[in-house]
Design a protein around this motif. Structure first.
Motif, mmCIF file in Angstrom:
data_model
loop_
_atom_site.group_PDB
_atom_site.id
_atom_site.type_symbol
_atom_site.label_atom_id
_atom_site.label_comp_id
_atom_site.label_asym_id
_atom_site.label_seq_id
_atom_site.Cartn_x
_atom_site.Cartn_y
_atom_site.Cartn_z
ATOM 1 N N GLY A 114 56.252 -14.762 -13.415
ATOM 2 C CA GLY A 114 55.026 -14.975 -12.674
ATOM 3 C C GLY A 114 54.582 -13.760 -11.879
ATOM 4 N N ARG A 115 55.544 -12.965 -11.366
ATOM 5 C CA ARG A 115 55.182 -11.782 -10.586
ATOM 6 C C ARG A 115 54.466 -10.764 -11.469
ATOM 7 N NH1 ARG A 115 57.791 -11.014 -5.718
ATOM 8 N NH2 ARG A 115 57.775 -8.753 -6.021
ATOM 9 N N ARG A 116 54.993 -10.579 -12.684
ATOM 10 C CA ARG A 116 54.331 -9.642 -13.602
ATOM 11 C C ARG A 116 52.944 -10.160 -13.990
ATOM 12 N NH1 ARG A 116 54.069 -9.020 -19.243
ATOM 13 N NH2 ARG A 116 53.585 -6.858 -19.855
ATOM 14 N N ALA A 117 52.831 -11.469 -14.224
ATOM 15 C CA ALA A 117 51.531 -12.051 -14.564
ATOM 16 C C ALA A 117 50.523 -11.777 -13.451
ATOM 17 C CB ALA A 117 51.675 -13.551 -14.809
ATOM 18 N N GLY A 118 50.958 -11.895 -12.189
ATOM 19 C CA GLY A 118 50.050 -11.639 -11.079
ATOM 20 C C GLY A 118 49.624 -10.187 -11.011
ATOM 21 N N ARG A 119 50.596 -9.271 -11.264
ATOM 22 C CA ARG A 119 50.241 -7.848 -11.242
ATOM 23 C C ARG A 119 49.233 -7.513 -12.345
ATOM 24 N NH1 ARG A 119 55.850 -7.238 -10.583
ATOM 25 N NH2 ARG A 119 56.053 -6.554 -12.763
ATOM 26 N N ILE A 120 49.450 -8.082 -13.526
ATOM 27 C CA ILE A 120 48.535 -7.822 -14.644
ATOM 28 C C ILE A 120 47.151 -8.370 -14.325
ATOM 29 C CG2 ILE A 120 48.042 -8.390 -17.051
ATOM 30 C CD1 ILE A 120 51.068 -8.384 -17.542
ATOM 31 N N LEU A 121 47.111 -9.593 -13.780
ATOM 32 C CA LEU A 121 45.820 -10.204 -13.467
ATOM 33 C C LEU A 121 45.062 -9.374 -12.437
ATOM 34 C CD1 LEU A 121 43.893 -12.516 -13.967
ATOM 35 C CD2 LEU A 121 45.116 -13.867 -12.256
ATOM 36 N N GLU A 122 45.773 -8.810 -11.466
ATOM 37 C CA GLU A 122 45.116 -7.979 -10.460
ATOM 38 C C GLU A 122 44.521 -6.726 -11.110
ATOM 39 O OE1 GLU A 122 44.145 -7.424 -6.259
ATOM 40 O OE2 GLU A 122 44.673 -9.109 -7.562
ATOM 41 N N GLN A 123 45.242 -6.161 -12.096
ATOM 42 C CA GLN A 123 44.714 -4.999 -12.809
ATOM 43 C C GLN A 123 43.461 -5.354 -13.598
ATOM 44 O OE1 GLN A 123 48.702 -4.175 -14.646
ATOM 45 N NE2 GLN A 123 48.152 -2.049 -14.239
ATOM 46 N N VAL A 124 43.466 -6.526 -14.205
ATOM 47 C CA VAL A 124 42.288 -6.969 -14.956
ATOM 48 C C VAL A 124 41.104 -7.155 -14.029
ATOM 49 C CG1 VAL A 124 41.348 -8.840 -16.371
ATOM 50 C CG2 VAL A 124 43.675 -8.046 -16.767
ATOM 51 N N LEU A 125 41.364 -7.718 -12.852
ATOM 52 C CA LEU A 125 40.276 -7.903 -11.883
ATOM 53 C C LEU A 125 39.751 -6.566 -11.387
ATOM 54 C CD1 LEU A 125 41.831 -10.873 -9.896
ATOM 55 C CD2 LEU A 125 39.753 -10.971 -11.281
ATOM 56 N N ASP A 126 40.649 -5.579 -11.244
ATOM 57 C CA ASP A 126 40.209 -4.239 -10.848
ATOM 58 C C ASP A 126 39.219 -3.667 -11.854
ATOM 59 O OD1 ASP A 126 41.801 -4.258 -8.592
ATOM 60 O OD2 ASP A 126 43.472 -3.186 -9.541
ATOM 61 N N LEU A 127 39.453 -3.936 -13.147
ATOM 62 C CA LEU A 127 38.556 -3.432 -14.194
ATOM 63 C C LEU A 127 37.261 -4.235 -14.260
ATOM 64 C CD1 LEU A 127 41.104 -2.838 -17.121
ATOM 65 C CD2 LEU A 127 39.927 -1.089 -15.792
ATOM 66 N N ALA A 128 37.368 -5.555 -14.109
ATOM 67 C CA ALA A 128 36.196 -6.423 -14.306
ATOM 68 C C ALA A 128 35.258 -6.413 -13.111
ATOM 69 C CB ALA A 128 36.649 -7.853 -14.590
ATOM 70 N N GLY A 129 35.811 -6.310 -11.912
ATOM 71 C CA GLY A 129 34.997 -6.456 -10.718
ATOM 72 C C GLY A 129 33.829 -5.500 -10.617
ATOM 73 N N LEU A 159 50.864 -14.579 -21.349
ATOM 74 C CA LEU A 159 52.165 -14.493 -22.013
ATOM 75 C C LEU A 159 53.282 -14.227 -20.999
ATOM 76 C CD1 LEU A 159 51.176 -12.455 -25.200
ATOM 77 C CD2 LEU A 159 51.904 -14.845 -25.105
ATOM 78 N N ALA A 160 52.999 -13.399 -19.992
ATOM 79 C CA ALA A 160 54.008 -13.153 -18.959
ATOM 80 C C ALA A 160 54.318 -14.427 -18.185
ATOM 81 C CB ALA A 160 53.518 -12.060 -18.014
ATOM 82 N N GLU A 161 53.303 -15.196 -17.864
ATOM 83 C CA GLU A 161 53.505 -16.463 -17.149
ATOM 84 C C GLU A 161 54.329 -17.430 -17.986
ATOM 85 O OE1 GLU A 161 53.290 -19.298 -14.170
ATOM 86 O OE2 GLU A 161 52.707 -17.181 -14.103
#
Length: 932
Positions: free
Chosen positions: A798-813, A791-793
């Motif tokens: 796009g910058r917010r979308a990238g920050r959110i995606l990085e947070q999701v990867l932090d949780l999933a990894g 939704l941010a994208e």
């Protein structure tokens, strides 16, 4: 005259008029007794096995070896166009080398053409010399087609040297001689060499045993059909033994109440007992028969227990011989090996055991009680102590081991009640009556258990303090057990509350001692027992109602470990594994499941249900990691916990969701897994139907709200994926209201986004970064985060979308979650690609996720077999996962729709590649290599 001349040629060894004539009846299979039940699965096994050097059909008397071989030979009989069929020789007692080879010569000539000019004209009529064997081997090697020779009852050859020539031919005939052998025991062939070389196909009692369908066909053929439940009961009681089933089929025709007769069917019935005496036991040495009878005191027996019961130092060797050569015992896949009799033979042996003098029988039970108690099997020790009349011993066992003397599954316990103590014993020591109540509750006889509890309570008032307090605690624990087994959750909670009020002074709710007070003596251990016992019981009750009490099982597991109660710990760990997997705590769930499956097997523990929960947890872990094949394999192994919902039966409209009585959670999680696997296979409609039936089965379980929400969300997602957006919205009605499950709101947001309404999606999406969201299941939180990034994208940030995606990867990894990325919609894949270009701390993970999203196939994080000289194939990896279970090769073959011989070939390859010789060793080695 020509016919008489041909018969004479077959009937007398040429040139040896003094030898007795050869009997034509020994050169052709006898006509099997009618009616014969068609058994295509065994005929296929013979077809496949006969393509190799040696096929062995080995079992005790009455297992249908000759009938099977005769039926197969008649079906395979040659036609004038195809040439002669298999050659047949029936071996008789007393056949020496010369006599056996006279029949072999006649059979081989018949299989290859006229004796005068056929390719095997040099076959000798007596035990051959080495030069004759070389000539014959060369003739076989040069023949146009292989020679197939069936030798029935080969165990009757007493002299191993008589078969030396056959073994020579097998080695040197260039694969042109194929043997199919029927035998009971003592086969004088080099089976170990053939087995190691992969040249032996074996069909034993497990394969020869009738299935339910074959039993039904047999009864129908005899004009005695039975309902399916009675057929299953008859098959279980007989162990699938063909001779007993034929006797039963003949007897059933004259019974006024056939189902009642089946309920009483046993090995002590005159017809069955007579057959067992004459055909089975008569061939055993008297001393070995006595060992069989005395060890029949136990359901299963090992060498140490047999030695304790009989006093024989060679008991282990005798058991191995009876299981190997005689086939009278079944060897279980365990170390040390345990053995069990077929049900009917066990009935007969126990009937003989009951005729021993009473003092001698009580002494046997006392020996068994002491052995079981020393081996950490208190339930068996308690039963035998009561049967021996050792009342003090029984009371001591109960007091010391009461948390482990409760039943956590619903499998029936066979065997009669061991007997009740006299009133004067209970008057002096009412805890003996509690021991009787515990034994009866363990056996599932709740009325008797309640009766013993009342008897004990009547005498408790005379106990001194503090023993009276102990009695109250133990009696309350038994009341809780009886209430749980009776499916009375209200009384379970009440009994648990009463039991926790007996906790020792100084105990805190967590079990950590209060610094202001001191917990002395055994109070800390007693407190851990109470917390483990009540926590497990309450957790099981909540689980039966459809709730997901993972925290309760986590605490109960820790308390059980603290108290040193392995059985209770196993129960809590298995449920804990599944519930952690549902929450998305994949690493903890996987570790708990591996701990359950890695627990050494304990005879007397019924762990099928616990292992079922562990396999289901691994299936869900594999699914979240997008390893579909591994998820499917583990899901099949989870059937003891899931019932039909974990198998292909879930596709029908049967009562698939029943599973174990009162345990819906496992069946529902299995339905969720299978629905996603259908989606992966391109059939979301099948998954949708499965979820509808699963959700409907929870309508009368208010405690299952969270589980029902997960099912609704999954169904709505599948419907939206198929374009049915309106129905998906209807399913998600109320998703944004206070108190609604976050899974519903997240799914609604995805449905709106799929419909093209980003604004509605944003309004529906809950705050996945708020503090309460930390309690959501991780997959739900990851879904929400990915939707927020998309939704941010779309909103141009796009910058917010990238920050959110990085947070999701932090949780999933850390948990290895991949599915939310690899099975997501194209916008998520585009986000991942852009994020890789923009820079991320998870570069390798994102790269792997992009490849996985492109392929949309499961891929293990580590390449399997990387440390092996010869990697396992995909099929071998699949079968290796099944080897972790208790399934036999036959059952694995059935699950994978393969032949048993194919499975055995793969198993041999697995053993060779893993440098293992046994199943448990192969599994251990595979786990060390992280292949499974």
């Amino acid at each position: 005259m020509p016919e008489q001349q041909d018969r004479a040629r077959v009937g007398t060894a040429p040139g040896r008029p003094a030898d007795p004539p050869l009997l034509a009846s020994r050169l052709t299979p006898a006509v099997p007794p009618e009616p014969v039940v068609a058994r295509p699965r065994l005929l296929r096994s013979l077809d496949e096995g006969s393509a190799g050097p040696v096929t062995l059909v080995a079992a005790p008397a009455g297992w249908g070896k000759t009938t099977l071989l005769a039926s197969w030979v008649r079906l395979a009989a040659g036609t004038p166009e195809a040439g002669p069929g298999p050659a047949w020789v029936s071996v008789e007692a007393g056949d020496d080398g010369d006599r056996l080879w006279a029949y072999l010569a006649a059979a081989l000539r018949a299989a290859t053409g006229p004796a005068d000019d056929g390719p095997l004209a040099p076959v000798p009529d007596r035990a051959p010399r080495p030069d004759q064997l070389e000539v014959l081997a060369a003739a076989l090697a040069a023949s146009d087609r292989p020679v197939l020779l069936v030798l029935d009852d080969l165990h009757r050859v007493a002299d191993p040297a008589a078969l030396t020539g056959l073994e020579f031919l097998l080695r040197h005939a260039d694969q042109r001689l194929h043997l199919v052998v029927g035998a009971r025991a003592g086969l004088p062939l080099a089976l170990h060499r053939l087995r190691l070389a992969g040249e032996l196909t074996e069909i034993g009692p497990d394969e020869l045993a009738f299935t339910d369908d074959e039993v039904a066909d047999l009864l129908t053929a005899h004009g005695a059909p039975l309902p399916a439940t009675a057929v299953h009961r008859l098959r279980e009681r007989s162990g699938g033994w063909p001779a007993a089933l034929r006797i039963a089929a003949l007897a059933l025709r004259g019974q006024p109440d056939p189902e009642r007769w089946v309920g009483q069917f046993g090995g002590d019935q005159p017809e069955i007992a007579g057959y067992l005496h004459e055909e089975v036991l008569a061939e055993i040495e008297p001393a070995d028969r006595d060992l069989l009878r005395r060890t029949a005191l136990a359901e299963t027996v090992c060498a140490d227990l047999a030695e304790a019961l009989t006093g024989r130092a060679d008991a282990g060797r005798v058991l191995a011989d009876l299981a190997g050569a005689g086939g009278l015992l079944h060897r279980e896949d365990s170390r040390p090996p345990w053995y069990r009799c077929d049900p009917l033979l066990a009935d007969l042996l126990r009937a003989e055991l009951a005729r021993l003098p009473a003092d001698e029988l009580r002494e046997l039970h006392a020996r068994a009680a002491d052995w079981y108690a020393g081996d950490g099997r208190p339930a068996d020790g308690l039963w035998h102590a009561l049967a021996a009349g050792r009342w003090n011993r029984a009371g001591d066992l109960f007091v010391a081991h009461w948390p482990e003397l409760t039943r956590y599954d619903r499998e029936p316990v066979s065997g009669p009640a061991p007997g009740s103590p006299p009133p004067e014993v209970v008057r002096v020591d009412p805890e003996v009556a509690l021991a009787c109540a515990a034994e009866r509750a363990y056996a599932g006889d709740l009325p008797a258990a309640t009766g013993h509890l009342r008897t004990a309570a009547a005498y408790a008032g005379g106990l001194p303090m503090p023993r009276r307090d102990r009695f109250l605690r133990l009696a309350t624990a038994l009341e809780l057990t009886v209430a749980r087994l009776a499916d009375d959750p209200v009384e379970v909670r009440a009994a648990a509350a009463r039991l926790l009020r007996t906790r020792p002074p100084g105990a805190t709710p967590t079990g950590v001692p209060n610094p202001a007070q001191t917990v002395v003596g055994g109070s800390a251990a007693e407190d851990a027992d109470l917390r483990a016992f009540t926590g497990t019981a309450l957790g099981l009750v909540e689980l039966a109602g459809g709730a997901l009490p993972h925290a309760r099982f986590v605490r109960a597991r820790a308390a059980a470990r603290e108290a040193g109660r392995p059985r209770t710990e196993l129960v809590a760990a298995s449920r804990c594994a599944l519930l952690l997997a549902v929450r998305g705590e994949l690493r903890a769930a996987e570790q708990a499941a591996r701990d359950v499956l890695g627990t050494p097997p304990r005879q007397g523990w019924s762990c099928r249900l616990d292992c079922g929960y562990a396999y289901l947890a691994l299936a869900l872990v594999a699914l979240h990691r997008d390893q579909s094949e591994e998820a499917a394999a583990n899901l099949a192994l989870a059937a003891p916990a899931t019932g039909p919902a974990g198998s292909a039966q879930a596709e029908s409209g049967d009562d698939w969701s029943a599973g174990p009585p009162g345990e819906p959670v496992a069946a529902m999680v299995a339905a969720l897994c299978r629905a996603q696997l259908h989606r992966d296979a391109g059939d979301p409609a099948a998954g949708q139907r499965l979820l509808v039936r699963a959700r409907e089965s929870l309508t009368d379980r208010p405690a299952a709200a969270e589980l029902a929400s997960l099912l609704r969300a999954a169904e709505a997602d599948l419907r939206a994926e198929r374009g049915d957006l309106d129905t998906a919205r209807d399913l998600l009605a109320g998703a944004t209201e206070d108190g609604a499950a976050p899974a519903l709101a997240v799914t609604l947001a995805r449905v709106e986004l799929r419909a093209g309404d980003a604004g509605a999606a944003g309004r529906a999406l809950p705050d996945w970064q708020a503090l309460p969201a930390a309690a959501w299941p991780l997959p739900v939180r990851l879904d929400a985060g990915l939707l927020d990034a998309v939704l941010a994208e779309r909103g141009g940030d796009g910058r917010r979308a990238g920050r959110i995606l990085e947070q999701v990867l932090d949780l999933a990894g850390p948990q290895g979650c991949r599915r939310v990325f690899t099975r997501a919609e194209p916008p998520v894949r585009d986000l991942l690609a852009a994020h890789l270009d923009a820079g991320t701390a998870h570069f390798s993970l994102v790269s792997d996720l992009i490849r996985g999203a492109e392929q949309t196939t499961a891929r293990p994080a580590a390449e399997p077999g990387g440390t092996l000289d010869e990697p396992l194939t995909e099929r071998e990896l699949t079968i290796l996962r099944y080897l972790q279970s208790i399934l036999s090769n036959v059952e694995i073959a059935s699950e994978l729709s393969l032949s048993v011989n194919t499975v055995k070939t793969h198993v041999r390859n697995i053993y060779r590649k893993l440098d293992a010789t046994r199943r448990r060793e192969a599994v251990r080695r595979a786990r060390e290599l992280r292949l499974i």
